[in-house]
Scaffold this motif. Structure first.
Motif, PDB file in Angstrom:
ATOM      1  N   UNK A  28       8.602 -58.785 -23.784  1.00 22.23           N
ATOM      2  CA  UNK A  28       8.436 -58.552 -24.824  1.00 22.23           C
ATOM      3  C   UNK A  28       6.327 -57.895 -25.238  1.00 22.23           C
ATOM      4  N   UNK A  29       6.284 -58.026 -26.441  1.00 22.57           N
ATOM      5  CA  UNK A  29       4.860 -57.403 -25.728  1.00 22.57           C
ATOM      6  C   UNK A  29       3.934 -56.619 -25.377  1.00 22.57           C
ATOM      7  N   UNK A  30       2.876 -56.111 -24.861  1.00 28.92           N
ATOM      8  CA  UNK A  30       2.393 -54.921 -23.854  1.00 28.92           C
ATOM      9  C   UNK A  30       2.621 -55.098 -23.084  1.00 28.92           C
ATOM     10  N   UNK A  31       4.293 -55.601 -21.709  1.00 25.46           N
ATOM     11  CA  UNK A  31       4.428 -55.179 -21.324  1.00 25.46           C
ATOM     12  C   UNK A  31       5.897 -53.832 -21.367  1.00 25.46           C
ATOM     13  N   UNK A  32       6.484 -54.943 -22.263  1.00 27.65           N
ATOM     14  CA  UNK A  32       7.738 -53.459 -23.177  1.00 27.65           C
ATOM     15  C   UNK A  32       7.301 -52.599 -23.368  1.00 27.65           C
ATOM     16  N   UNK A  33       6.136 -52.458 -23.370  1.00 32.17           N
ATOM     17  CA  UNK A  33       5.347 -51.009 -24.557  1.00 32.17           C
ATOM     18  C   UNK A  33       5.159 -49.678 -23.233  1.00 32.17           C
ATOM     19  N   UNK A  35       4.659 -40.715 -19.304  1.00 32.52           N
ATOM     20  CA  UNK A  35       3.609 -40.436 -18.454  1.00 32.52           C
ATOM     21  C   UNK A  35       4.081 -39.822 -17.098  1.00 32.52           C
ATOM     22  N   UNK A  36       4.805 -40.356 -16.843  1.00 40.15           N
ATOM     23  CA  UNK A  36       5.206 -39.683 -15.238  1.00 40.15           C
ATOM     24  C   UNK A  36       5.767 -38.046 -15.674  1.00 40.15           C
ATOM     25  N   UNK A  37       5.978 -37.581 -16.607  1.00 35.35           N
ATOM     26  CA  UNK A  37       6.517 -36.574 -16.440  1.00 35.35           C
ATOM     27  C   UNK A  37       5.587 -35.548 -16.740  1.00 35.35           C
TER      28      UNK A  37
END
Length: 113
Positions: free
Chosen positions: A18-23, A31-33
């Motif tokens: 949930x929350x920030x970790x899911x985002x 971001x990797x791309x």
């Protein structure tokens, strides 16, 4: 109905973070791309453009040049924004410096000679 409403509500809650970790998990591949795109495409292209600008800026009298239009000649006069190129004996044209595609220094020989 196969599942009671209470069981269905608790099963969905345990599915993921949930929350920030899911985002962070959702944006990490994107971001990797972008990072890979920058290092494989943008950086080499910027380096090539800087090298080309330095080569065009260092053009001097006697250099052999090729314009973007495919005209080959020898530099006879260099100005700030223009270069005078001799394309045949006693035939000179003025060319905008930024349209030079390739510059070969004076005295260098072609690869096939």
């Amino acid at each position: 109905m196969f599942a009671t409403p209470a069981f269905a509500q608790t099963a969905g809650a345990a599915a993921g973070p949930d929350g920030f970790l899911a985002m962070i998990i959702q944006f990490a591949p994107l971001l990797l791309v972008f990072v890979v795109f920058y290092f494989l495409i943008l950086r080499p292209q910027q380096k090539r453009a800087r090298d080309q600008a330095a080569t065009i800026g260092a053009v001097k009298k006697g250099d052999s040049v090729v314009t973007a239009g495919g005209v080959l000649g020898k530099v006879t006069k260099v100005e700030d924004a223009f270069v005078e190129v001799e394309i045949a004996p006693s035939i000179k044209i003025r060319v905008v410096k930024s349209t030079l595609a390739d510059v070969t220094p004076l005295g260098s020989k072609p690869a096939n000679d």
